[in-house]
Write a protein that holds these residues in place. Sequence first.
Motif, short mmCIF file in Angstrom:
data_model
loop_
_atom_site.label_atom_id
_atom_site.label_comp_id
_atom_site.label_asym_id
_atom_site.label_seq_id
_atom_site.Cartn_x
_atom_site.Cartn_y
_atom_site.Cartn_z
N ALA A 60 1.29 2.05 0.32
CA ALA A 60 1.85 1.44 -0.89
C ALA A 60 2.27 2.51 -1.89
O ALA A 60 3.32 2.39 -2.53
N LEU A 61 1.48 3.57 -2.01
CA LEU A 61 1.85 4.67 -2.91
C LEU A 61 3.18 5.29 -2.49
O LEU A 61 3.99 5.67 -3.34
N ALA A 62 3.41 5.37 -1.19
CA ALA A 62 4.68 5.91 -0.70
C ALA A 62 5.85 5.02 -1.11
O ALA A 62 6.94 5.52 -1.41
N VAL A 63 5.64 3.71 -1.14
CA VAL A 63 6.70 2.79 -1.58
C VAL A 63 7.02 3.02 -3.05
O VAL A 63 8.19 3.08 -3.45
N PHE A 64 5.99 3.16 -3.87
CA PHE A 64 6.21 3.45 -5.29
C PHE A 64 7.00 4.74 -5.45
O PHE A 64 7.95 4.80 -6.24
N ALA A 65 6.62 5.77 -4.71
CA ALA A 65 7.31 7.06 -4.80
C ALA A 65 8.77 6.94 -4.36
O ALA A 65 9.67 7.50 -5.00
N SER A 66 9.02 6.17 -3.30
CA SER A 66 10.39 6.03 -2.80
C SER A 66 11.29 5.31 -3.80
O SER A 66 12.50 5.48 -3.78
N GLU A 67 10.68 4.52 -4.68
CA GLU A 67 11.45 3.81 -5.71
C GLU A 67 11.48 4.57 -7.03
O GLU A 67 12.01 4.08 -8.02
N GLY A 68 10.88 5.76 -7.06
CA GLY A 68 10.88 6.56 -8.28
C GLY A 68 9.97 6.01 -9.36
O GLY A 68 10.16 6.30 -10.54
N LEU A 69 8.97 5.24 -8.98
CA LEU A 69 8.03 4.66 -9.94
C LEU A 69 6.78 5.53 -10.03
O LEU A 69 6.39 6.18 -9.06
N THR A 70 6.15 5.50 -11.18
CA THR A 70 4.90 6.23 -11.37
C THR A 70 3.85 5.70 -10.41
O THR A 70 3.72 4.49 -10.22
N ALA A 71 3.09 6.62 -9.81
CA ALA A 71 2.04 6.21 -8.87
C ALA A 71 0.99 5.39 -9.60
O ALA A 71 0.48 5.79 -10.64
N PRO A 72 0.66 4.22 -9.06
CA PRO A 72 -0.37 3.39 -9.69
C PRO A 72 -1.77 3.90 -9.37
O PRO A 72 -1.96 4.66 -8.41
N ALA A 73 -2.73 3.47 -10.14
CA ALA A 73 -4.13 3.71 -9.80
C ALA A 73 -4.45 2.84 -8.58
O ALA A 73 -3.82 1.81 -8.36
N THR A 74 -5.41 3.28 -7.80
CA THR A 74 -5.81 2.51 -6.63
C THR A 74 -7.33 2.38 -6.58
O THR A 74 -8.06 3.19 -7.16
N ALA A 75 -7.79 1.35 -5.88
CA ALA A 75 -9.22 1.15 -5.68
C ALA A 75 -9.43 0.59 -4.29
O ALA A 75 -8.94 -0.48 -3.96
N GLU A 76 -10.15 1.35 -3.47
CA GLU A 76 -10.51 0.88 -2.14
C GLU A 76 -11.83 0.12 -2.27
O GLU A 76 -12.90 0.71 -2.38
N ILE A 77 -11.72 -1.19 -2.33
CA ILE A 77 -12.89 -2.05 -2.53
C ILE A 77 -12.74 -3.29 -1.65
O ILE A 77 -11.69 -3.93 -1.65
N ASP A 78 -13.79 -3.62 -0.94
CA ASP A 78 -13.82 -4.85 -0.15
C ASP A 78 -14.46 -5.93 -1.02
O ASP A 78 -15.67 -5.93 -1.25
N LEU A 79 -13.65 -6.83 -1.53
CA LEU A 79 -14.12 -7.84 -2.46
C LEU A 79 -14.98 -8.93 -1.81
O LEU A 79 -15.53 -9.78 -2.51
N SER A 80 -15.12 -8.88 -0.49
CA SER A 80 -16.01 -9.84 0.17
C SER A 80 -17.47 -9.38 0.10
O SER A 80 -18.37 -10.16 0.38
N VAL A 81 -17.70 -8.14 -0.31
CA VAL A 81 -19.05 -7.60 -0.44
C VAL A 81 -19.64 -8.04 -1.77
O VAL A 81 -18.99 -7.88 -2.82
#
Length: 160
Positions: free
Chosen positions: A91-112
Amino acid sequence: MFHDGRADRRLVHRPGACAHVVPGPVDVLSAPHARPSFSVQVISMQLQLENQQVVVTGGSKGIGLSIALSFAREGARPVLVARQQATLDQALAVFASEGLTAPATAEIDLSVPGSAQSLFDRFPEADILVNNAGAIPGGSLHDVNEATWRSAWELKLYSY
């Protein structure tokens, strides 16, 4: 891009703008073969999303990624939440390809259990939550057993 067939008239759509095309008058007596003329009015939408932090669960692909990209184009600061870092990296690569600022990310399993609180603790200043997380498998309803169905809906409805 809207183009009415004449080289001298074009409208390029800008993000955050909406174009309304209104037919103009046609003088059929003096030019029976003439095309109708058009006037274009561009209306900018001010959604007041600049610098708003938007947490998008399930934000690394599909609808969630599209939502996050749309918010970013409007000036918001998306936070992508997903279970796997690999999909967040894509997803970060998609943002970069569109010239958008990289968003913050969180690797979290919300089922936990407790993961929603963990997410809130990481991003307590969030202005908007888009709860797009889900694990309902594709296919026919007849192919999904009850335990899988209940587990998927619990994630969808109770992960926030």
